[in-house]
Design an enzyme around this catalytic site. Structure first.
Site: not given
Ligand code: FAD
Ligand code: NAD
Length: 466
Positions: A116, A444
């Site tokens: 997007g 408990h």
């Molecule tokens: P994201 O999950 O990063 O999603 C963003 C989405 O937007 C992606 O699918 C991407 O492809 C899409 N996107 C980007 N740009 C575009 C575009 N221009 N057009 C269309 N689509 C687009 N957090 C926790 O709370 N607990 C945990 O246990 C935890 N474990 C983790 C383990 C690992 C290894 C990692 C890397 C992260 C972990 N996190 C955890 C962090 C967590 O994954 C993120 O905080 C969370 O996913 C953020 O959510 P979000 O919706 O902001 O973004």
């Protein structure tokens, strides 16, 4: 051209939850995701796969190290089948992302697969499988984050890797060198040391988990040291080189000396960066700050008044549940409601074993703010439940205001702390005092009794079982 009340770019826990809440509130909603599976970092390469591998490797550790003390004998050698373990992880991911497809259909949300990008503040171009242009009155940016890197490191995705590759390795490393002793480094470090890798953690600061309460860092450090991990604190990494199957990391220690580490894999886990590549945010008048985050006000509204942003792409903790809260917050704001998020009460959890969990202020923060506080701490080893399971490591620490007794922070390390922290969040949301917690009944024998005992210790130093 299709027209929507709201379009959301990015389907992570921020985006897909925002989409569901918008649909629940009667808005015609579109969700745009560049990958073929929904769920973002969290479901595909983050929270869920890392927890699947932590669980599998925990079972292995239990079977090889602890079954015997429970009187369970397994004849023959217990072996790791990494291929199968990774396949199981992928099956868990597939099932979970399919669940999001179901939720989108159930809530009549139109899903577009493709990148997007803004044409202007109300039009989005989608490039990819569902190539098209759509119009939306309101737009939510939920594009998340990507691993960050140090400027001198080339991630080759084979031996110099990020968490994404570490979740699908084809062999257990002989020696995994981890740059960054934060959440990712420790969770994945534990997976691989349990499976038999030698693990070295090279951390820039003087302790692991530098943003958490120092008591938790110290306790978890002991666990890693007991597992024979090399914990190299106060080391500044200077270079990472690959020579065939070897990786060589050069760092500078506190004394200014050069130290070299040699291994076969290097995991770079030095944080994540907000992701806005390809979004063409400027075409919509959306300001990106110098940290790469979409700039938002207290309503999560960007510099373009009809465009909002949530999750990892904006300021604050990069956590799935924070992104989800923000998704609901924006959806309800768009519906004319007055939602609220208390960012101080977003819990942080590290899913190692013992688990580490915290909410509210750390002792370091209270000291810096000159707040007078008292501490109640209780060790798990004093609980019958902990001894029955053999999970005796760790403690619960409650910090309460010295005068009002209001709970200001709760920090815990031990079995099931990831779940126990919910009690602390609930108590703090209702502005409980330590005495309040100490007076309600805890079943408990449970691990939760440690929370009550720590509250008793904070109230009048009257814990019952120490
Ligand atoms: P994201 O999950 O990063 O999603 C963003 C989405 O937007 C992606 O699918 C991407 O492809 C899409 N996107 C980007 N740009 C575009 C575009 N221009 N057009 C269309 N689509 C687009 N957090 C926790 O709370 N607990 C945990 O246990 C935890 N474990 C983790 C383990 C690992 C290894 C990692 C890397 C992260 C972990 N996190 C955890 C962090 C967590 O994954 C993120 O905080 C969370 O996913 C953020 O959510 P979000 O919706 O902001 O973004
Ligand atoms: P992090 O911020 O947790 O840890 C990065 C670590 O790298 C820090 O300890 C930092 O001091 C260290 N570091 C930075 N530069 C360094 C250098 N040059 N040399 C050595 N060490 C250096 O980041 P992460 O572990 O990469 O995780 C990224 C994000 O993903 C985090 O914000 C976290 O919130 C999220 N995440 C959450 C969970 C969870 O909630 N359980 C799990 C994984 C990831």
């Amino acid at each position: 051209m299709k027209s929507y009340d709201v379009a959301i770019i990015g389907s992570g826990p921020g985006g897909y939850v925002a989409a569901i809440r918008c649909a629940q509130l009667g808005m015609k909603t579109a969700l745009i995701e560049k990958y073929s599976t929904l769920g973002g970092t969290c479901l595909n390469v983050g929270c869920i796969p890392s927890k699947a591998l932590l669980s599998s490797s925990h079972h292995y550790e239990e079977a090889t190290k602890h079954f015997e003390e429970h009187g369970i004998e397994i004849p023959g050698e217990i072996k790791v089948n990494l291929e199968k373990m990774i396949a199981r992880k992928q099956a868990v991911v597939d099932q979970t992302t399919a669940g999001i497809d179901f939720l989108m259909k159930k809530n009549k949300i139109d899903v577009y697969e493709g990148l997007g990008s803004f044409i202007d503040a109300t039009h989005i171009k989608i490039d990819g499988k569902d190539a098209s242009e759509i119009e939306a009155k309101k737009i939510i940016i939920a594009t998340g984050s990507k691993p960050s890197n140090l400027p001198f490191i080339t991630i080759d995705k084979e031996r110099i890797i990020t968490s994404t590759e570490a979740l699908k390795l084809k062999e257990v490393p002989k020696h995994l060198i981890i740059i960054g002793g934060g959440v990712i480094g420790l969770e994945l470090g534990q997976v691989y040391y349990r499976l038999g890798a030698e693990v070295t953690v090279v951390e820039y600061m003087d302790r692991i988990l530098p943003t958490m309460d120092a008591g938790l860092s110290k306790e978890l450090n002991k666990v890693f040291k007991k597992a024979k991990c090399n914990m190299m604190m106060s080391h500044k990494v200077k270079s990472v080189q690959r020579k065939g199957e070897e990786v060589i990391i050069t760092a500078e220690n506190k004394k200014g000396e050069t130290v070299k580490f040699k291994g076969d894999y290097c995991l770079v886990s030095v944080g994540r960066r907000p992701y806005t590549d390809g979004l063409n945010a400027e075409a919509a008048g959306v300001k990106i700050n110098d940290r790469g985050q979409v700039e938002v006000n207290e309503h999560l509204q960007t510099s373009a008044p009809n465009i909002y942003a949530i999750g990892d792409v904006v300021r604050g903790a990069m956590l799935a549940h924070k992104a989800e809260e923000e998704g609901v917050f924006v959806a309800e704001t768009l519906a004319g409601q007055k939602p609220h998020i208390d960012y101080n009460l977003i819990p942080g959890v590290v899913y190692t074993w013992p688990e580490v969990a915290a909410v509210g202020k750390t002792e370091e923060e209270l000291k810096a703010d000159n707040v007078e506080y008292k501490v109640g701490q209780f060790p798990f080893r004093a609980l019958g439940r902990a001894r029955a399971s053999g999970d005796i490591d760790g403690f619960v620490k409650i910090l309460a205001d010295k005068i009002t007794d209001e709970v200001l922070g709760v920090h815990m390390i031990g079995a099931r702390c990831a779940d126990l922290i919910a009690e602390a969040v609930t108590a703090m949301e209702f502005r409980a005092s330590a005495e309040d917690i100490s007076r309600y009944s805890h079943a408990h024998p449970t691990f939760a009794e440690a929370v009550k005992e720590a509250a008793l210790a904070a109230t009048e130093d009257r814990a019952l079982h120490v």
